[in-house]
Scaffold this motif. Structure first.
Motif, PDB file in Angstrom:
ATOM      1  N   GLY A 275       0.814  -1.208   0.000  1.00  0.00           N
ATOM      2  CA  GLY A 275       0.000   0.000   0.000  1.00  0.00           C
ATOM      3  C   GLY A 275       0.846   1.256   0.000  1.00  0.00           C
ATOM      4  O   GLY A 275       0.531   2.236  -0.683  1.00  0.00           O
ATOM      5  N   CYS A 276       1.932   1.241   0.741  1.00  0.00           N
ATOM      6  CA  CYS A 276       2.824   2.399   0.815  1.00  0.00           C
ATOM      7  C   CYS A 276       3.516   2.660  -0.516  1.00  0.00           C
ATOM      8  O   CYS A 276       3.793   3.805  -0.883  1.00  0.00           O
ATOM      9  CB  CYS A 276       3.850   2.165   1.915  1.00  0.00           C
ATOM     10  N   ALA A 277       3.773   1.604  -1.269  1.00  0.00           N
ATOM     11  CA  ALA A 277       4.516   1.724  -2.526  1.00  0.00           C
ATOM     12  C   ALA A 277       3.733   2.469  -3.601  1.00  0.00           C
ATOM     13  O   ALA A 277       4.336   3.073  -4.495  1.00  0.00           O
ATOM     14  CB  ALA A 277       4.907   0.339  -3.034  1.00  0.00           C
ATOM     15  N   LEU A 278       2.416   2.439  -3.527  1.00  0.00           N
ATOM     16  CA  LEU A 278       1.612   3.069  -4.576  1.00  0.00           C
ATOM     17  C   LEU A 278       1.827   4.590  -4.622  1.00  0.00           C
ATOM     18  O   LEU A 278       2.208   5.120  -5.674  1.00  0.00           O
ATOM     19  CB  LEU A 278       0.139   2.725  -4.373  1.00  0.00           C
ATOM     20  N   PRO A 279       1.589   5.335  -3.542  1.00  0.00           N
ATOM     21  CA  PRO A 279       1.860   6.778  -3.616  1.00  0.00           C
ATOM     22  C   PRO A 279       3.341   7.098  -3.773  1.00  0.00           C
ATOM     23  O   PRO A 279       3.702   8.066  -4.458  1.00  0.00           O
ATOM     24  CB  PRO A 279       1.308   7.318  -2.291  1.00  0.00           C
ATOM     25  N   LEU A 280       4.214   6.294  -3.155  1.00  0.00           N
ATOM     26  CA  LEU A 280       5.649   6.536  -3.328  1.00  0.00           C
ATOM     27  C   LEU A 280       6.057   6.340  -4.780  1.00  0.00           C
ATOM     28  O   LEU A 280       6.959   7.020  -5.279  1.00  0.00           O
ATOM     29  CB  LEU A 280       6.455   5.608  -2.414  1.00  0.00           C
ATOM     30  N   GLY A 281       5.384   5.410  -5.463  1.00  0.00           N
ATOM     31  CA  GLY A 281       5.663   5.206  -6.883  1.00  0.00           C
ATOM     32  C   GLY A 281       5.305   6.428  -7.718  1.00  0.00           C
ATOM     33  O   GLY A 281       6.010   6.759  -8.684  1.00  0.00           O
ATOM     34  N   LEU A 282       4.214   7.125  -7.348  1.00  0.00           N
ATOM     35  CA  LEU A 282       3.844   8.346  -8.052  1.00  0.00           C
ATOM     36  C   LEU A 282       4.917   9.420  -7.883  1.00  0.00           C
ATOM     37  O   LEU A 282       5.294  10.095  -8.845  1.00  0.00           O
ATOM     38  CB  LEU A 282       2.504   8.869  -7.515  1.00  0.00           C
ATOM     39  N   GLU A 283       5.406   9.556  -6.653  1.00  0.00           N
ATOM     40  CA  GLU A 283       6.458  10.541  -6.400  1.00  0.00           C
ATOM     41  C   GLU A 283       7.741  10.170  -7.132  1.00  0.00           C
ATOM     42  O   GLU A 283       8.419  11.042  -7.697  1.00  0.00           O
ATOM     43  CB  GLU A 283       6.715  10.652  -4.899  1.00  0.00           C
ATOM     44  N   ALA A 284       8.078   8.881  -7.151  1.00  0.00           N
ATOM     45  CA  ALA A 284       9.282   8.433  -7.856  1.00  0.00           C
ATOM     46  C   ALA A 284       9.164   8.700  -9.345  1.00  0.00           C
ATOM     47  O   ALA A 284      10.133   9.121  -9.990  1.00  0.00           O
ATOM     48  CB  ALA A 284       9.525   6.951  -7.590  1.00  0.00           C
ATOM     49  N   TRP A 285       7.971   8.462  -9.907  1.00  0.00           N
ATOM     50  CA  TRP A 285       7.754   8.743 -11.331  1.00  0.00           C
ATOM     51  C   TRP A 285       7.936  10.227 -11.610  1.00  0.00           C
ATOM     52  O   TRP A 285       8.584  10.609 -12.591  1.00  0.00           O
ATOM     53  CB  TRP A 285       6.352   8.315 -11.743  1.00  0.00           C
ATOM     54  N   HIS A 286       7.375  11.074 -10.753  1.00  0.00           N
ATOM     55  CA  HIS A 286       7.516  12.509 -10.946  1.00  0.00           C
ATOM     56  C   HIS A 286       8.983  12.928 -10.900  1.00  0.00           C
ATOM     57  O   HIS A 286       9.452  13.690 -11.750  1.00  0.00           O
ATOM     58  CB  HIS A 286       6.720  13.257  -9.870  1.00  0.00           C
ATOM     59  N   LEU A 287       9.730  12.434  -9.904  1.00  0.00           N
ATOM     60  CA  LEU A 287      11.131  12.799  -9.774  1.00  0.00           C
ATOM     61  C   LEU A 287      11.950  12.316 -10.956  1.00  0.00           C
ATOM     62  O   LEU A 287      12.832  13.015 -11.457  1.00  0.00           O
ATOM     63  CB  LEU A 287      11.697  12.225  -8.468  1.00  0.00           C
ATOM     64  N   GLN A 288      11.641  11.121 -11.425  1.00  0.00           N
ATOM     65  CA  GLN A 288      12.394  10.575 -12.552  1.00  0.00           C
ATOM     66  C   GLN A 288      12.086  11.336 -13.841  1.00  0.00           C
ATOM     67  O   GLN A 288      12.968  11.594 -14.653  1.00  0.00           O
ATOM     68  CB  GLN A 288      12.054   9.086 -12.717  1.00  0.00           C
TER      69      GLN A 288
END
Length: 461
Positions: A275-288
């Motif tokens: 569950g934690c990985a889902l929003p963190l994945g959005l932030e990682a995509w934005h940063l990348q």
């Protein structure tokens, strides 16, 4: 007086009429404070760090991305570089002309949570433009007002969820009185009503929601790990320091290990991490996609972490100042927080949840004390602790004896209204700039500033 946790089944939901009245009151006060802010800030309700969140929300709705390059160019054409609206963004933005991207140090979570409110404002602005035959102003007053309405809604939700959480520890009207006092007598009130473009209201609501779901998982059995993990991930991408709340999930995992064995604990942890990985994945995509520039690289030198935006001294030399300094110290600007912390310390003698709450507060204070600009810039009080409002509400509630509704209001409401009125007067002085925003403000200077603010109001009337 013994402090015992109330089983979830013993909790009674707030009556719908109280919920409705609290929402109406929140919106009514919000409309008044928005109007007051508009009288002193002719350039809009959004500014400072809040501009970054507003631009994220606009970009998500209008441009369907999180690249703010064209947004920053447009906002700089709209306001001079010296304007208080754009200075924070212009000071910290990193432009990559090759890839045509703009990098900001703030995560995208606050913009994401406010995007639905911006969308409504954007549609209202388009409707206005169609009637007047003009071009929709996607940076104008209407989108800004609806964007800031999000803080009113999140602040209201945060208060209701905090009251529900506290009711599980101290049932009855005491929970409502303690929650209202902590909310209204601390910087939480200011960042919901007077500076609604910031991320603190949304962060407060998410923390209260996380704690409300965490409470039965801690006291009864580990449950809802996916929702807990998702809320934690959202908290982390709203404000990075909120990752410290992950200690709550770690504690439940360890408790589940003792109660049910390693299989159950591993399952809880794995689902929570998913569950934690889902929003963190959005932030990682934005940063990348839009933020991966060399300036964001962290370097450790002699115990100091240096980035292109901020420096952190791992020895945390200012941790005491974050609490006691006249320069936005939490206890100095909001003395009720000291009483609430003492309540947590008193309860920690016999309850594990209070010890855990103190540990998270201590970790936050240590982190804040390590930040180069530990006082929070031109902030109202110690804004970095707004997310911990539910902890403080619990700490205050355990100090108040249980009483009936009538006795509670007659006994404690008149006492607790004093710090509430003081905080409101201080917010008025801050808004009218009769007290210093960034430097130290002693109690004597606060009194003088409040008096000057009322003289200005009387003169205007």
């Amino acid at each position: 007086m013994a402090i015992t946790a109330v089983h979830p089944s013993e909790f009674t939901r707030p009556r719908s009429r109280w919920v409705q009245r609290s929402l109406i009151l929140t919106l009514g006060v919000g409309v008044l404070t928005f109007w007051l802010s508009a009288q002193t800030r002719r350039d809009g309700l959004v500014g400072g760090d809040g501009l970054a969140y507003f631009l994220y929300a606009r970009s998500m709705v209008v441009d369907l991305d999180t690249n703010l390059l064209n947004d920053i160019e447009a906002i700089n054409r709209r306001f001079p570089a010296s304007s208080s609206v754009v200075w924070a963004v212009n000071d910290l933005v990193r432009i990559d002309p090759i890839h045509e991207t703009a990098e900001l140090p703030w995560p995208i979570g606050a913009g994401l949570l406010h995007a639905p409110f911006y969308l409504v404002g954007f549609l209202a602005e388009c409707l206005r433009a169609s009637f007047t035959g003009t071009t929709p102003d996607t940076y104008g007053w209407i989108p800004q007002v609806f964007f800031c309405l999000g803080s009113l809604v999140y602040g209201w939700l945060g208060f209701l969820l905090t009251s529900r959480l506290v009711s599980r520890c101290v049932p009855g009207p005491t929970a409502w009185i303690a929650s209202a006092a902590v909310f209204l007598a601390t910087p939480a009130m200011f960042y919901v009503f007077f500076h609604p473009s910031m991320s603190h209201a949304a962060s407060f609501a998410l923390t209260a929601g996380l704690m409300t779901i965490w409470w039965p998982a801690w006291h009864d059995r580990a449950q809802r790990p996916f929702l807990l993990g998702t809320l934690l991930g959202m908290l982390a991408i709203v404000r990075y320091q909120n990752a410290l709340l992950g200690l709550l999930l770690v504690a439940v995992t360890l408790r589940e290990l003792r109660r049910a064995g390693w299989r159950s604990a591993a399952r809880f942890a794995a689902i929570g991490l998913l569950g934690c990985a889902l929003p963190l994945g959005l932030e990682a995509w934005h940063l990348q996609a839009f933020g991966a520039t060399p300036e964001a690289t962290a370097v450790v030198e002699n115990g100091i972490v240096r980035t292109g935006f901020q420096s952190l001294d791992l020895s945390s030399p200012h941790w005491l100042s974050t609490l006691t300094s006249a320069r936005h110290g939490a206890f100095y600007w909001s003395p009720l927080l000291l009483i609430a912390t003492l309540g947590l310390a008193w309860s920690a003698r016999r309850t594990g949840w209070a010890r855990l709450a103190l540990a998270i507060l201590a970790a936050n204070v240590f982190l804040i004390g390590s930040i180069e600009q530990w006082w929070g810039g031109s902030s109202f009080g110690m804004r970095y602790l707004v997310e911990c409002t539910p902890f403080f509400a619990l700490g205050l509630a355990v100090l108040l004896p249980k009483a009936s509704l009538g006795v509670a209001w007659r006994t404690w409401a008149p006492v607790l209204v004093v710090p509430v009125i003081w905080n409101a007067c201080l917010a008025l002085a801050f808004g009218l700039r009769t007290i210093e925003h960034s430097e130290s403000v002693t109690f004597g200077q606060m009194w003088i500033g409040i008096g000057e603010a009322f003289r200005i109001l009387c003169g205007a009337a």
